[in-house]
Design a protein around this motif. Structure first.
Motif, PDB file in Angstrom:
ATOM      1  N   LYS A 178       0.851  -1.196   0.000  1.00  0.00           N
ATOM      2  CA  LYS A 178       0.000   0.000   0.000  1.00  0.00           C
ATOM      3  C   LYS A 178       0.881   1.239   0.000  1.00  0.00           C
ATOM      4  O   LYS A 178       1.915   1.269   0.677  1.00  0.00           O
ATOM      5  CB  LYS A 178      -0.918  -0.001   1.233  1.00  0.00           C
ATOM      6  CG  LYS A 178      -1.894   1.181   1.288  1.00  0.00           C
ATOM      7  CD  LYS A 178      -2.854   1.048   2.454  1.00  0.00           C
ATOM      8  CE  LYS A 178      -3.758   2.264   2.586  1.00  0.00           C
ATOM      9  NZ  LYS A 178      -4.659   2.451   1.416  1.00  0.00           N
ATOM     10  N   GLU A 235       0.205  -0.228  13.832  1.00  0.00           N
ATOM     11  CA  GLU A 235      -0.885  -1.035  14.394  1.00  0.00           C
ATOM     12  C   GLU A 235      -1.078  -0.867  15.898  1.00  0.00           C
ATOM     13  O   GLU A 235      -2.164  -1.105  16.431  1.00  0.00           O
ATOM     14  CB  GLU A 235      -0.618  -2.512  14.091  1.00  0.00           C
ATOM     15  CG  GLU A 235      -1.694  -3.453  14.566  1.00  0.00           C
ATOM     16  CD  GLU A 235      -1.295  -4.915  14.431  1.00  0.00           C
ATOM     17  OE1 GLU A 235      -2.007  -5.756  15.011  1.00  0.00           O
ATOM     18  OE2 GLU A 235      -0.282  -5.222  13.774  1.00  0.00           O
ATOM     19  N   ALA A 280      -7.935  -9.776   9.920  1.00  0.00           N
ATOM     20  CA  ALA A 280      -8.655  -8.854   9.037  1.00  0.00           C
ATOM     21  C   ALA A 280      -8.841  -7.496   9.703  1.00  0.00           C
ATOM     22  O   ALA A 280      -8.709  -6.449   9.053  1.00  0.00           O
ATOM     23  CB  ALA A 280     -10.012  -9.447   8.661  1.00  0.00           C
ATOM     24  N   GLU A 281      -9.127  -7.494  11.001  1.00  0.00           N
ATOM     25  CA  GLU A 281      -9.288  -6.240  11.740  1.00  0.00           C
ATOM     26  C   GLU A 281      -7.964  -5.496  11.836  1.00  0.00           C
ATOM     27  O   GLU A 281      -7.919  -4.264  11.699  1.00  0.00           O
ATOM     28  CB  GLU A 281      -9.832  -6.521  13.145  1.00  0.00           C
ATOM     29  CG  GLU A 281     -11.271  -6.998  13.163  1.00  0.00           C
ATOM     30  CD  GLU A 281     -11.734  -7.444  14.541  1.00  0.00           C
ATOM     31  OE1 GLU A 281     -12.923  -7.270  14.852  1.00  0.00           O
ATOM     32  OE2 GLU A 281     -10.890  -7.971  15.309  1.00  0.00           O
ATOM     33  N   GLU A 316      -5.429  -5.712   9.707  1.00  0.00           N
ATOM     34  CA  GLU A 316      -5.102  -5.195   8.382  1.00  0.00           C
ATOM     35  C   GLU A 316      -5.936  -3.955   8.060  1.00  0.00           C
ATOM     36  O   GLU A 316      -5.416  -2.971   7.515  1.00  0.00           O
ATOM     37  CB  GLU A 316      -5.341  -6.278   7.329  1.00  0.00           C
ATOM     38  CG  GLU A 316      -4.347  -7.427   7.399  1.00  0.00           C
ATOM     39  CD  GLU A 316      -4.637  -8.522   6.401  1.00  0.00           C
ATOM     40  OE1 GLU A 316      -3.740  -9.338   6.145  1.00  0.00           O
ATOM     41  OE2 GLU A 316      -5.769  -8.576   5.879  1.00  0.00           O
ATOM     42  N   ALA A 317      -7.212  -3.997   8.401  1.00  0.00           N
ATOM     43  CA  ALA A 317      -8.085  -2.843   8.145  1.00  0.00           C
ATOM     44  C   ALA A 317      -7.617  -1.627   8.932  1.00  0.00           C
ATOM     45  O   ALA A 317      -7.653  -0.493   8.432  1.00  0.00           O
ATOM     46  CB  ALA A 317      -9.526  -3.194   8.518  1.00  0.00           C
ATOM     47  N   PHE A 318      -7.153  -1.850  10.159  1.00  0.00           N
ATOM     48  CA  PHE A 318      -6.684  -0.745  10.990  1.00  0.00           C
ATOM     49  C   PHE A 318      -5.416  -0.125  10.400  1.00  0.00           C
ATOM     50  O   PHE A 318      -5.269   1.103  10.359  1.00  0.00           O
ATOM     51  CB  PHE A 318      -6.415  -1.228  12.412  1.00  0.00           C
ATOM     52  CG  PHE A 318      -6.040  -0.117  13.363  1.00  0.00           C
ATOM     53  CD1 PHE A 318      -7.021   0.678  13.936  1.00  0.00           C
ATOM     54  CD2 PHE A 318      -4.708   0.143  13.664  1.00  0.00           C
ATOM     55  CE1 PHE A 318      -6.674   1.724  14.795  1.00  0.00           C
ATOM     56  CE2 PHE A 318      -4.353   1.175  14.519  1.00  0.00           C
ATOM     57  CZ  PHE A 318      -5.341   1.964  15.091  1.00  0.00           C
ATOM     58  N   ARG A 364      -4.492  -0.139   7.256  1.00  0.00           N
ATOM     59  CA  ARG A 364      -4.887   0.618   6.067  1.00  0.00           C
ATOM     60  C   ARG A 364      -5.471   1.981   6.453  1.00  0.00           C
ATOM     61  O   ARG A 364      -5.168   3.007   5.833  1.00  0.00           O
ATOM     62  CB  ARG A 364      -5.919  -0.173   5.248  1.00  0.00           C
ATOM     63  CG  ARG A 364      -5.351  -1.381   4.524  1.00  0.00           C
ATOM     64  CD  ARG A 364      -6.363  -1.950   3.547  1.00  0.00           C
ATOM     65  NE  ARG A 364      -5.869  -3.158   2.922  1.00  0.00           N
ATOM     66  CZ  ARG A 364      -6.138  -4.390   3.343  1.00  0.00           C
ATOM     67  NH1 ARG A 364      -6.924  -4.555   4.411  1.00  0.00           N
ATOM     68  NH2 ARG A 364      -5.650  -5.437   2.725  1.00  0.00           N
ATOM     69  N   LYS A 365      -6.320   1.979   7.466  1.00  0.00           N
ATOM     70  CA  LYS A 365      -6.927   3.236   7.911  1.00  0.00           C
ATOM     71  C   LYS A 365      -5.872   4.193   8.443  1.00  0.00           C
ATOM     72  O   LYS A 365      -5.903   5.391   8.146  1.00  0.00           O
ATOM     73  CB  LYS A 365      -7.966   2.935   9.001  1.00  0.00           C
ATOM     74  CG  LYS A 365      -8.682   4.175   9.508  1.00  0.00           C
ATOM     75  CD  LYS A 365      -9.667   3.832  10.607  1.00  0.00           C
ATOM     76  CE  LYS A 365     -10.333   5.090  11.148  1.00  0.00           C
ATOM     77  NZ  LYS A 365     -11.242   4.800  12.279  1.00  0.00           N
ATOM     78  N   ASP A 419      -4.114   5.699   5.551  1.00  0.00           N
ATOM     79  CA  ASP A 419      -4.957   6.664   4.845  1.00  0.00           C
ATOM     80  C   ASP A 419      -5.044   8.000   5.589  1.00  0.00           C
ATOM     81  O   ASP A 419      -5.201   9.048   4.976  1.00  0.00           O
ATOM     82  CB  ASP A 419      -6.370   6.097   4.665  1.00  0.00           C
ATOM     83  CG  ASP A 419      -6.418   4.986   3.620  1.00  0.00           C
ATOM     84  OD1 ASP A 419      -5.520   4.941   2.754  1.00  0.00           O
ATOM     85  OD2 ASP A 419      -7.342   4.150   3.683  1.00  0.00           O
TER      86      ASP A 419
END
Length: 201
Positions: free
Chosen positions: A52, A106, A121-122, A124-126, A128-129, A132
């Protein structure tokens, strides 16, 4: 005549089998050895393992000429990757570079977890956020050094005093780990990025 008829098929068979078998063997030989090609691009490139990338332009080292802030996470997994944070000036010069671990991005997840653990999954989503939001406008501010703020002992005193005289000097603040708020600014005096006192941690 009879002898010729007997010999002719044999000659035709020999003529057909010779070149054909050579051609077959030369085109179907398994795994032919290839010469070394030192000009060929490597199979793994700098972009091949990029997971990313986020980019943001903001005034920093030269008013009116926004610098490019970039955070690139590379590796085989978002939760174990390595993030390179760079700032590139308008003229293409890289003026800042820092390497962070995925764990640095993280760590603050613990403050928003609803249970004792988080799924992959949680996590990884964190991450990414966090990436961003890493360069959100609220992370930039000025002055970089308030006129009434005392110079910390571990800070370049001359650079600090110069920043205090520049109310338009911009700082960038970013979170590392759970609580450490790092701050950096461009020193016109030193012609380089300098670290300002961190908060938290």
């Amino acid at each position: 005549m009879r002898t010729l008829l007997l010999v002719l098929p044999a000659l035709l068979l020999a003529a057909c089998s010779g070149p054909a078998s050579e051609q077959t063997s030369s085109t179907t030989s398994p795994n032919p050895t290839e010469p070394l090609d030192t000009t060929r691009a490597p199979s793994i490139s700098a972009q091949a393992d990029t997971l990313k990338v986020v980019r943001h332009r903001h005034d920093f080292s030269s008013p009116g000429h926004p610098d490019l802030f970039m955070l690139a996470l590379r590796g085989t997994d978002l939760t174990t990757g390595e993030a390179t944070f760079t700032i590139t000036a308008a003229d293409g010069t890289t003026i800042f570079r820092e390497v962070l671990q995925a764990a640095d991005l993280e760590a603050s997840l613990v403050y928003s977890m609803t249970g004792p653990t988080a799924s992959k999954a949680e996590r990884e989503a964190f991450i990414r956020k966090r990436m961003d939001e890493f360069f959100a406008d609220k992370q930039f501010g000025k002055p970089a050094a308030a006129a009434t703020e005392a110079a910390p002992a571990d800070t370049d005193q001359a650079a600090w005093e110069d920043l205090r005289k520049r109310p338009d000097a911009v700082y960038f603040r970013y979170l590392v780990g759970k609580e450490e708020q790092r701050r950096i600014a461009w020193s016109s005096l030193r012609k380089q990025v300098v670290r300002l006192p961190s908060t938290g941690g």
